[in-house]
Scaffold this motif. Structure first.
Motif, PDB file in Angstrom:
ATOM      1  N   ALA A   1      39.591  37.148  40.730  1.00  0.00           N
ATOM      2  CA  ALA A   1      38.811  38.161  40.079  1.00  0.00           C
ATOM      3  C   ALA A   1      39.545  39.358  40.094  1.00  0.00           C
ATOM      4  O   ALA A   1      39.812  40.211  39.100  1.00  0.00           O
ATOM      5  N   GLN A   2      40.198  39.522  41.223  1.00  0.00           N
ATOM      6  CA  GLN A   2      41.032  40.861  41.420  1.00  0.00           C
ATOM      7  C   GLN A   2      42.299  40.786  40.456  1.00  0.00           C
ATOM      8  O   GLN A   2      42.807  41.820  39.943  1.00  0.00           O
ATOM      9  N   GLY A   3      42.699  39.464  40.022  1.00  0.00           N
ATOM     10  CA  GLY A   3      43.831  39.463  38.880  1.00  0.00           C
ATOM     11  C   GLY A   3      43.227  39.640  37.341  1.00  0.00           C
ATOM     12  O   GLY A   3      44.088  39.279  36.591  1.00  0.00           O
ATOM     13  N   GLY A   4      41.964  39.779  37.472  1.00  0.00           N
ATOM     14  CA  GLY A   4      41.394  39.996  36.066  1.00  0.00           C
ATOM     15  C   GLY A   4      41.078  38.881  35.379  1.00  0.00           C
ATOM     16  O   GLY A   4      40.748  38.731  34.155  1.00  0.00           O
ATOM     17  N   ALA A   5      40.825  37.707  36.022  1.00  0.00           N
ATOM     18  CA  ALA A   5      40.615  36.365  35.735  1.00  0.00           C
ATOM     19  C   ALA A   5      38.868  36.180  35.497  1.00  0.00           C
ATOM     20  O   ALA A   5      38.191  36.862  36.215  1.00  0.00           O
TER      21      ALA A   5
END
Ligand SMILES: Cc1cc2nc3c(=O)[nH]c(=O)nc-3n(C[C@H](O)[C@H](O)[C@H](O)COP(=O)(O)OP(=O)(O)OC[C@H]3O[C@@H](n4cnc5c(N)ncnc54)[C@H](O)[C@@H]3O)c2cc1C
Length: 409
Positions: free
Chosen positions: A24-28
């Protein structure tokens, strides 16, 4: 990144939730699936014992606890270290402290506030949850199959993180049924075996009835070349506890391979035989042998009971032992272990997906786009925070691995 990839994380334990957080932190776009109606049930159970999150010892010493898996876990644990785990907990509002043994705990001494804060943060970062979804493999189109209360669902995922845990305490969700799904893909899985488990001992009825549930404190336990100091607990059918868990890999392999293991217990490891002989050569007078041993060698009733058991097994009454023989016995009580307690009572699981099946990003070489993390991978460690540390760290590594994979050119 390809257009709006959907990442499925299966397993809402420490490893899966950490993978979801990194993703989630990586934008997924992430959905966490779990067979149970809620997240982190084993994590909550670990919290009942105070939630030993990790350990404060130097990293080289820490890493050695993973035995032959050490080199395989090194990069993941260096990237998400014991210090990083403490900082992560503290960012979730749960201060940590180092206990006298060097173990690290949250000050709250339980898991629920940490898990609640974590789930809130995951929710706020867009992670979706699908509970009561039991993964059962893939369909012919490569979609993930889930059994749900509404029937079977097929899910398309750009990448998947499997974080299904081992097979201990199956009522908390991890039941090891995933082994079949992966074995069908030709993936090598070493047999799931109990780790940090108790062992069976054929105690006499008298000993069992009198000492079941009693601790042996400050003892040293030896099997082969391995000695551990700590505590053990007499159970109705055997022995368990921290020092036993620390030796459980050696003991388990001996019991499974040879049908038995001889555990040697030193009841007063700080005293050598000469010192004990001097103490036990004193006048016994009218004292019972038990009273004499209790006073002269500061032995607890359960410790004296163990000496009686050893004497019984040798065919000679303890009262016939000369002082030097008693002194020797105090620190060399042989206990024959004849079985391993069942895996559903073990704290953790040895065995799992062989490391050779995984690349350096924890991706299954035979199933590109599918990653694995946590206790379902073939490593084991004693209690002391090493289990959660490796689960979190491999979850984070798998999450980073997915990001690398979906962002590849
Ligand atoms: C009593 C007890 C005390 C413990 N105390 C400590 C401690 O203090 N310190 C420590 O370091 N470790 C401790 N542990 C061990 C620690 O809890 C585990 O190592 C850790 O939870 C493993 O994390 P995981 O995410 O790999 O697996 P798990 O936490 O087991 O999570 C796996 C998840 O996958 C789900 N799942 C499984 N199969 C499927 C499926 N087919 N479909 C969908 N979902 C599925 C399960 O429901 C579960 O939610 C303890 C364990 C026990 C039992």
């Amino acid at each position: 990144m390809t257009t709006d990839p959907h990442i499925a994380v299966i397993g809402a334990g420490p490893a899966g939730l950490m993978a979801a957080e990194v993703l989630a932190q990586g934008g997924a776009r992430v959905t966490v699936y779990d067979a149970m109606p809620s997240a982190g049930r084993k994590f909550l159970m670990a919290g009942r014992g105070g939630l030993n999150l990790t350990h404060s010892e130097p990293l080289a010493q820490f890493m050695a606890r993973y035995r032959e898996a050490t080199p395989r876990l090194q990069a993941a644990i260096e990237a998400f270290s014991p210090d990083a785990l403490r900082a992560w907990s503290e960012a979730l509002g749960q201060q940590t402290f180092v206990g006298s043994s060097g173990r690290v705990f949250p000050k709250a001494f339980k898991a629920s506030p940490l898990l609640r804060a974590w789930l809130r943060r995951l929710d706020a970062s867009g992670v979706r949850f699908a509970f009561r979804h039991r993964w059962s493999g893939w369909d012919e189109h490569g979609r993930l199959l889930f059994h749900t209360p509404d029937g079977q669902h097929a899910v398309d995922a750009t990448a998947t993180v499997l974080a299904l845990g081992g097979a201990s305490w199956p009522r908390l969700g991890s039941d090891g049924v995933w082994v079949k799904c992966l074995a069908e893909k030709g993936i090598a899985i070493s047999k799931l075996r109990p780790a940090n488990s108790g062992f069976t001992v054929a105690w006499s009825d008298v000993f069992r009835d009198r000492f079941e549930g009693q601790p042996l404190k400050g003892v040293a336990l030896t099997v082969g070349a391995h000695t551990v100091r700590g505590e053990a607990m007499i159970t109705r059918n055997g022995i368990e506890g921290g020092a036993i868990y620390a030796l459980s890999a050696e003991l388990r392999e001996a019991v499974l391979g040879l049908g038995q293991a001889i555990l040697t217990i030193a009841l007063r490891p700080a005293l050598d035989t000469a010192a004990l002989t001097t103490r036990l050569s004193g006048m016994r007078g009218k004292q019972s042998l038990a009273n004499f041993l209790r006073k002269a060698a500061q032995l607890s009733p359960v410790a004296i009971g163990l000496m009686q058991e050893a004497a019984l097994a040798s065919g000679r009454p303890l009262a016939s032992f000369a002082p030097a023989e008693l002194a020797h016995l105090v620190n060399a009580i042989p206990v024959r272990l004849t079985g391993v307690a069942p895996i559903d009572r073990a704290i953790s699981t040895a065995g799992g997906i062989a490391f050779d099946e995984l690349d350096e990003h924890f991706m299954l070489r035979k199933v590109p786009g599918v990653f694995a993390a946590g206790e379902m991978v073939d490593w084991e460690a004693p209690t002391g925070g090493y289990l959660l540390q490796a689960s979190f760290a491999t979850g984070a590594a798998a999450g980073r691995g997915v990001l690398t994979w979906i962002n590849r050119s």
